[in-house]
Design a protein around this motif. Structure first.
Motif, PDB file in Angstrom:
ATOM      1  N   LEU A   3      22.767  51.552   0.190  1.00  0.00           N
ATOM      2  CA  LEU A   3      22.403  52.964   0.347  1.00  0.00           C
ATOM      3  C   LEU A   3      23.651  53.764   0.689  1.00  0.00           C
ATOM      4  O   LEU A   3      24.390  53.397   1.606  1.00  0.00           O
ATOM      5  N   GLU A   4      23.858  54.865  -0.027  1.00  0.00           N
ATOM      6  CA  GLU A   4      24.996  55.747   0.239  1.00  0.00           C
ATOM      7  C   GLU A   4      24.486  57.181   0.287  1.00  0.00           C
ATOM      8  O   GLU A   4      24.072  57.741  -0.729  1.00  0.00           O
ATOM      9  N   VAL A   5      24.498  57.753   1.479  1.00  0.00           N
ATOM     10  CA  VAL A   5      24.044  59.130   1.686  1.00  0.00           C
ATOM     11  C   VAL A   5      25.280  60.001   1.887  1.00  0.00           C
ATOM     12  O   VAL A   5      26.108  59.712   2.756  1.00  0.00           O
ATOM     13  N   SER A   6      25.398  61.055   1.080  1.00  0.00           N
ATOM     14  CA  SER A   6      26.604  61.887   1.121  1.00  0.00           C
ATOM     15  C   SER A   6      26.235  63.347   1.326  1.00  0.00           C
ATOM     16  O   SER A   6      25.538  63.946   0.490  1.00  0.00           O
TER      17      SER A   6
ATOM     18  N   SER B 249      26.031  62.133   6.297  1.00  0.00           N
ATOM     19  CA  SER B 249      26.570  61.053   5.479  1.00  0.00           C
ATOM     20  C   SER B 249      26.457  59.739   6.244  1.00  0.00           C
ATOM     21  O   SER B 249      26.792  59.669   7.434  1.00  0.00           O
ATOM     22  N   LEU B 250      25.965  58.718   5.576  1.00  0.00           N
ATOM     23  CA  LEU B 250      25.893  57.378   6.165  1.00  0.00           C
ATOM     24  C   LEU B 250      25.730  56.365   5.050  1.00  0.00           C
ATOM     25  O   LEU B 250      25.457  56.715   3.911  1.00  0.00           O
ATOM     26  N   ARG B 251      25.866  55.097   5.423  1.00  0.00           N
ATOM     27  CA  ARG B 251      25.683  54.032   4.445  1.00  0.00           C
ATOM     28  C   ARG B 251      24.952  52.870   5.095  1.00  0.00           C
ATOM     29  O   ARG B 251      25.011  52.677   6.319  1.00  0.00           O
TER      30      ARG B 251
ATOM     31  N   ASP C 245      24.708  48.758   4.087  1.00  0.00           N
ATOM     32  CA  ASP C 245      25.118  47.700   3.172  1.00  0.00           C
ATOM     33  C   ASP C 245      24.012  46.657   3.034  1.00  0.00           C
ATOM     34  O   ASP C 245      23.149  46.511   3.916  1.00  0.00           O
TER      35      ASP C 245
END
Length: 233
Positions: free
Chosen positions: A2-5, A21-23, A25
């Motif tokens: 998941l990649e939130v930008s 923004s967060l990720r 893995d």
């Protein structure tokens, strides 16, 4: 995974998320902690496609899913356990679980039911009883089990310990830990910041719709600002 930008979202004129923004893995357990009204549940709803966004993007396994419907996201493997459990009270426990598998081939449902029953034996005992007759802790187990029936690749847990007695909170967090050990990828929101951070690989602190701090779970447990604001120390 998941990649939130730079994700933003509003309720009318009120901005609830500001450039978040967060990720997460693959295989990680990531915690999101913050005060009531900070934007935690709004973020999970945005990731599920339920809450509209007004800026930024959501990427899942290399695909841009920002405009994907909630149903499409479930089919991709993004599955949320909502705050407040939201079980279908008049329906039997087993029917609630089967509803979680609506995106799955019918031939796979029986095997998934047995896996959920092995994780939560009390649900097997009460499989024919209306979900509304279960205790709060049992309903939370049912809500988690219903989500697992969809075979999530990313499990979003929204306040799983809310309103539960301390013994049941310990049981729920033991279950979350077991799911993590079974390589389930989890994004966890919970008011019990100490418990959430203690089992998290990494964590984010959200304040007024913005990410304020990030680090490993142990680093944030030892952070003086976090200890004072969220742990009562």
């Amino acid at each position: 995974m998941l990649e939130v930008s730079s994700l933003s979202s509003r309720y009318g004129r009120i901005t609830a998320l500001h450039d978040v923004s967060l990720r997460v893995d693959s295989g990680e357990l990531v915690a999101l902690v913050g005060a009531n009204g900070a934007g935690k549940s709004t973020l999970l709803r945005a990731l599920s496609g339920i809450q509209p966004t007004c800026g930024g993007s959501v990427g899942f396994e290399g695909r841009d899913v920002t405009r994907s419907s909630p149903r499409a996201r479930v089919r991709m493997g993004i599955v949320q356990v909502p705050e407040g459990r939201q079980v279908f009270s008049p329906l039997p426990v087993e029917d609630n679980l089967r509803l979680g598998a609506f995106v799955r081939p019918s031939a796979e449902v029986a095997g998934s039911l047995e896996q959920v029953y092995s994780l939560f034996p009390v649900l097997a005992q009460k499989r024919k009883e209306p979900a509304g007759t279960l205790s709060g802790g049992q309903q939370q187990m049912l809500a988690i089990g219903r989500a697992l029936m969809a075979r999530p690749r990313l499990l979003l847990l929204d306040e799983p310990s809310m309103g539960l007695a301390p013994r049941l909170v310990a049981e729920i967090f033991a279950t979350i830990r077991a799911l993590r050990q079974a390589a389930t990828t989890i994004l966890l929101v919970d008011q019990n910041a100490r418990a959430a951070l203690s089992i998290a690989d990494r964590a984010y602190v959200i304040e007024v719709g913005r990410i304020a701090l990030t680090g490993s779970g142990s680093e944030l447990l030892d952070d003086d600002a976090v200890r004072e604001a969220y742990l009562g120390l």
